[in-house]
Design a protein around this motif. Structure first.
Motif, short mmCIF file in Angstrom:
data_model
loop_
_atom_site.label_atom_id
_atom_site.label_comp_id
_atom_site.label_asym_id
_atom_site.label_seq_id
_atom_site.Cartn_x
_atom_site.Cartn_y
_atom_site.Cartn_z
N ASN A 26 0.82 -1.21 0.00
CA ASN A 26 0.00 0.00 0.00
C ASN A 26 0.85 1.25 0.00
OD1 ASN A 26 -2.39 -1.41 -0.01
ND2 ASN A 26 -2.47 -1.54 2.23
N SER A 34 1.14 6.74 -0.47
CA SER A 34 0.59 5.62 -1.23
C SER A 34 1.55 5.20 -2.34
CB SER A 34 -0.75 6.04 -1.85
OG SER A 34 -1.12 5.10 -2.83
N ASP A 36 0.62 3.83 -5.01
CA ASP A 36 -0.15 3.78 -6.25
C ASP A 36 0.25 4.94 -7.15
OD1 ASP A 36 -1.95 3.43 -8.23
OD2 ASP A 36 -3.74 3.48 -6.94
N TYR A 37 0.82 4.65 -8.32
CA TYR A 37 1.26 5.73 -9.21
C TYR A 37 0.59 5.58 -10.57
CZ TYR A 37 4.16 2.08 -11.14
OH TYR A 37 4.57 0.91 -11.70
N ASN A 38 -0.55 4.92 -10.57
CA ASN A 38 -1.35 4.73 -11.77
C ASN A 38 -1.44 6.03 -12.58
OD1 ASN A 38 -3.74 4.35 -13.42
ND2 ASN A 38 -4.02 2.51 -12.18
N HIS A 46 0.92 11.64 -4.60
CA HIS A 46 1.33 10.61 -3.65
C HIS A 46 2.81 10.79 -3.32
CE1 HIS A 46 -2.20 7.77 -4.91
NE2 HIS A 46 -2.58 8.82 -4.22
#
Ligand code: ADP
Ligand code: MG
Length: 506
Positions: A26, A34, A36-38, A46
């Motif tokens: 996570n 986070s 998450d680097y979408n 982030h």
């Protein structure tokens, strides 16, 4: 052995891979931001103070990432270091605001030490590939040069995401030890195996397309039978199996040509030119970066206990190599078939779902999958990377294949009819194989009396062939079988036809 224009040559390839897999967690490896680097996430949302490299911010090691690394290390059959350290790898580049990457130095025990994985070698036999080490480090951010004509942008969402770098081993003291990668195909199988181990363990998505798996490719060549390794080049940051294979082939040919013209290969970092499928020198050893590694004073050593390792080991699922062993031992599959059916965890799950523990079914299911389903990936949900049902397309399920295979073994249909049912399914016919067989009146003729009658007719209609057969031309049996099958509309059991024919013609 390496081939040039289809001919084997006197050179062999030595390949070393440094594979980066992004750790599934996570939050980042040294900050609470986070991971998450979408691309759909706004740039630089982030990013914590630590990731931004603000002075005085202290990194905190993410324990979950360490557990993921231990798990992967066990999946690589590797030694886990009880104490390991972090070091700063200095380089100044705008994708890394800290000015250094936190990594683990090669000369001090990284978390994962010596290990091995098994792949299928080019000779079709299992081959061990030795791993030298795997170390935990930070990923860098992403620079965008194509958004604005005169400006470049930096997105630090990916900065600080945990990476595990897995390095293959070359036994330079014993160059005859061939537990390393020696061909482009083996390189691909190695990377696929790493990917499947990581996925089975939930350690990484290990997806080259999205960049969560990347590889640096080291290549050298040497004369066959030589007892030393020669200078290698390194092509960095490769993100496609196809390009990796192309780069290896090109690089090997380039080096062979240099040697054959009396030259020497220099230890360069190469750039892969996607369009042309070629490599060219990016920077030479002379201007290779000096990273000035030094121990990171902000981080304590990582201490791992035996209990922690055993606790993680006890939660490990079946790995591809264990699945292969189960397929050969329990189902009697060949090494080759077992390797094909464990290429991805999805394939082996599909196979297991069709066999459903019914050992007698295994061999046929394997044959149908490898020879028929693999040829039609679009109808085969799990092989369809995009998955799901494409408009109007019939997706063949494990229970469809199980039923088809059972129908053959129960003599409900013969092999030819089963193939027809299979083709109808590919063509979008709905219903289970049994329903399709009923709908099209496909049934195997099992009434031996009726088969015998047809055989008698065929025999009396072809007296000269009977004569020849009896005088020793046994190959004519196929001619009779073919005629009988034709007369039954392909519905007779060929094994029964063969047997009755042989008796009658004897
Ligand atoms: P570096 O960190 O400078 O890239 P390493 O010694 O860690 O160098 O090696 C990186 C990879 O290159 C390893 O997988 C190693 O096995 C491989 N390698 C080293 N020497 C050779 C060689 N002569 N030919 C092919 N691969 C090599
Ligand atoms: Mg390297």
């Amino acid at each position: 052995m390496f081939t040039i224009k289809g001919k084997t040559c006197d050179w062999e390839l030595v390949i070393g891979l440094e594979t980066h897999i992004q750790i599934l967690s996570n939050s980042k490896v040294f900050s609470g931001a986070s991971a998450d680097y979408n691309p759909s996430i706004s740039p630089n949302t982030h990013v914590s103070m630590i990731d931004a490299g603000m002075p005085g911010m202290l990194p905190v090691l993410n324990k979950f990432c360490v557990e993921q690394v231990i798990k992967m290390g066990l999946g690589l059959n590797a030694e886990i270091s009880r104490t390991s350290r972090f070091a700063r790898k200095q380089y100044f580049y705008p994708d890394l605001p800290q000015g250094y990457q936190i990594s683990q130095p090669a000369d001090e025990a990284p978390i994962v030490g010596h290990g091995w994985i098994e792949i299928m070698g080019d000779d079709g036999k299992p081959k061990k590939i030795f791993i030298e080490r795997a170390h935990l480090e930070q990923d860098a951010g992403k620079l965008k040069h194509d958004v604005h004509p005169t400006k470049s942008f930096a997105d630090y969402n990916r900065t600080g995401v945990g990476l595990l770098e897995i390095v293959t081993y070359l036994d330079t003291k014993n160059p005859e030890n061939n537990s390393y990668i020696t061909s482009p195909d083996e390189a691909e199988r190695y990377l696929r195996e790493i990917r499947e181990i990581a996925r089975a363990l939930g350690v990484s998505r290990a997806n080259m397309e999205e960049g969560s798996m990347r590889a640096d490719v080291n290549v050298s060549v040497r004369p066959v039978g030589s007892s030393e390794f020669r200078t290698r080049t390194e092509t960095k940051n490769m993100v496609s199996f196809k390009f990796i294979k192309t780069a290896i082939e090109y690089e090997a040919r380039r080096q062979i040509e240099i040697y054959e013209n009396g030259g020497t290969v220099s230890q360069d970092t190469m750039h892969f030119n996607q369009g042309e499928g070629t490599t060219s020198v990016a920077r030479s050893k002379e201007d290779a970066l000096d990273y000035r590694y030094f121990p990171d004073p902000d981080l304590l050593p990582v201490i791992i206990s035996d209990e922690q390792i055993e606790r993680i080991r006890s939660t490990m699922p079946e790995l591809p190599s264990q699945t292969r062993a189960r397929y050969t031992a329990e189902f009697g599959l060949s090494e080759y078939d077992a390797a094909r059916l464990t290429e991805t965890t999805d394939i082996s799950r599909w196979f297991d779902a069709a066999v459903m523990g019914n050992t007698k079914r295994a061999k046929s299911v394997a044959n149908w999958m490898i020879s028929e389903l693999f040829a039609h990936p679009e109808n085969y949900d799990i092989l369809n990377e995009k998955s799901g049902i494409v408009d109007g397309m019939r997706i063949i399920t494990p229970s469809d294949l199980a039923e088809l295979v059972d129908m053959i073994s129960e003599n409900a249909v013969n092999g030819k009819q089963a193939k027809e049912i299979f083709i109808k399914m590919l063509d979008g016919e709905s219903g289970t194989p049994r329903e399709i067989a009923d709908k099209f009146g496909m049934k195997q003729m099992t009434d031996t009396g009726a088969i015998e009658k047809i055989i008698d007719d065929v025999i009396s209609a072809n007296p000269s062939q009977v004569e020849q057969y009896k005088s020793g031309k046994l190959g004519l049996l196929g001619f009779f079988v073919g005629n009988v099958m034709k007369a039954t509309g392909g519905t007779a059991n060929p094994a029964v036809v063969n047997e009755i024919l042989r008796n009658k013609l004897a």
